[in-house]
Design a protein around this motif. Structure first.
Motif, PDB file in Angstrom:
ATOM      1  N   UNK A  62       0.838  -1.206   0.000  1.00 23.23           N
ATOM      2  CA  UNK A  62       0.000   0.000   0.000  1.00 23.23           C
ATOM      3  C   UNK A  62       0.871   1.254   0.000  1.00 23.23           C
ATOM      4  N   UNK A  63       0.398   2.263  -0.730  1.00 18.16           N
ATOM      5  CA  UNK A  63       1.107   3.553  -0.797  1.00 18.16           C
ATOM      6  C   UNK A  63       0.121   4.667  -0.511  1.00 18.16           C
ATOM      7  N   UNK A  64       0.626   5.725   0.087  1.00 24.07           N
ATOM      8  CA  UNK A  64      -0.196   6.894   0.395  1.00 24.07           C
ATOM      9  C   UNK A  64       0.541   8.134  -0.077  1.00 24.07           C
ATOM     10  N   UNK A  65      -0.137   8.945  -0.866  1.00 25.85           N
ATOM     11  CA  UNK A  65       0.357  10.271  -1.235  1.00 25.85           C
ATOM     12  C   UNK A  65      -0.598  11.260  -0.597  1.00 25.85           C
ATOM     13  N   UNK A  66      -0.079  12.123   0.256  1.00 29.56           N
ATOM     14  CA  UNK A  66      -0.919  13.041   1.012  1.00 29.56           C
ATOM     15  C   UNK A  66      -0.381  14.453   0.848  1.00 29.56           C
ATOM     16  N   UNK A  67      -1.276  15.391   0.528  1.00 30.09           N
ATOM     17  CA  UNK A  67      -0.886  16.785   0.317  1.00 30.09           C
ATOM     18  C   UNK A  67      -1.747  17.657   1.219  1.00 30.09           C
ATOM     19  N   UNK A  68      -1.116  18.629   1.880  1.00 26.18           N
ATOM     20  CA  UNK A  68      -1.798  19.531   2.806  1.00 26.18           C
ATOM     21  C   UNK A  68      -1.674  20.989   2.396  1.00 26.18           C
ATOM     22  N   UNK A  69      -2.446  21.820   3.064  1.00 30.52           N
ATOM     23  CA  UNK A  69      -2.279  23.270   3.070  1.00 30.52           C
ATOM     24  C   UNK A  69      -2.310  23.976   1.742  1.00 30.52           C
ATOM     25  N   UNK A  70      -1.384  24.913   1.580  1.00 28.60           N
ATOM     26  CA  UNK A  70      -1.375  25.776   0.405  1.00 28.60           C
ATOM     27  C   UNK A  70      -1.205  25.007  -0.899  1.00 28.60           C
ATOM     28  N   UNK A  71      -0.642  23.825  -0.834  1.00 25.28           N
ATOM     29  CA  UNK A  71      -0.510  23.012  -2.044  1.00 25.28           C
ATOM     30  C   UNK A  71      -1.885  22.639  -2.593  1.00 25.28           C
ATOM     31  N   UNK A  72      -2.930  22.843  -1.789  1.00 26.47           N
ATOM     32  CA  UNK A  72      -4.282  22.490  -2.210  1.00 26.47           C
ATOM     33  C   UNK A  72      -5.078  23.683  -2.723  1.00 26.47           C
ATOM     34  N   UNK A  73      -4.459  24.831  -2.871  1.00 26.83           N
ATOM     35  CA  UNK A  73      -5.221  26.017  -3.265  1.00 26.83           C
ATOM     36  C   UNK A  73      -5.968  25.802  -4.577  1.00 26.83           C
TER      37      UNK A  73
END
Length: 193
Positions: A62-73
């Motif tokens: 299993x792999x997880x790619x997780x992006x938070x904060x301003x990268x989600x604008x």
């Protein structure tokens, strides 16, 4: 390829690098589950990867790619606030889109799912005070709906390690207490269960 493009499935598969996770958006209404947590979201990609891999041997890759904060604008939808994070989770031919939100689930959705569920009223009232929720949509390549739900349930169980209270299925208007997805005995095959 940009994470947000892969998350929303707006990139053709032939433009992906080998092994990149991407959301298959072919399903008109993808299967989904929601997890209610008792505290603000505080996990990361490494922690969630470990939780998945330790849940069952079939999830060892299993792999997880997780992006938070301003990268989600770029991920803002209409007037909705930005989520705490977006993630793509995958193994074998499964891919799941995940959105973490540091607010309670809307009351209407909570009542529609939890109200008719068959468990203690006291637990329903306790869980109503949840602090955050995680939304999950199946976006993989497995055609069998049962297998899609098994993948979603395995991810939900892994997310529940961070204070999960309930797992909801909004489409079916039902909910189960989070401990239902945890193994009762050492070595119990939870994917089979």
């Amino acid at each position: 390829m940009a994470f947000v493009d892969r998350y929303f499935g707006t990139v053709p598969q032939e433009r992906l690098k080998p092994g990149e996770l991407w959301a298959n958006t072919a399903a008109q209404v993808p299967l989904s589950l929601q997890v209610l947590l008792d505290a603000p979201l505080d996990f990361d990609a490494d922690g969630l990867t470990w939780a998945l891999r330790s849940y069952h041997p079939e999830l060892a890759q299993a792999r997880v790619e997780l992006v938070r904060g301003e990268a989600l604008s770029d991920a803002r939808v209409a007037d909705n606030p930005l989520p705490e994070f977006l993630a793509l989770v995958g193994w074998a031919n499964h891919v799941i889109r995940v959105e973490g939100i540091n607010t309670p689930l809307p009351d209407e959705v909570y009542e529609q799912c939890v109200g008719p569920s068959m468990f203690e009223e006291s637990y329903k009232q306790f869980a109503k005070s949840h602090a955050s929720h995680v939304l999950m949509w199946y976006a993989g390549h497995e055609p069998d709906p049962l297998e899609q739900y098994v993948a979603l349930a395995a991810l939900a169980a892994s997310v529940c390690r961070w204070g999960g209270l309930l797992v909801l299925n909004e489409a079916a208007r039902c909910a189960v207490p989070a401990p239902v997805l945890a193994p009762e005995e050492e070595g119990e095959d939870m994917l089979r269960v």
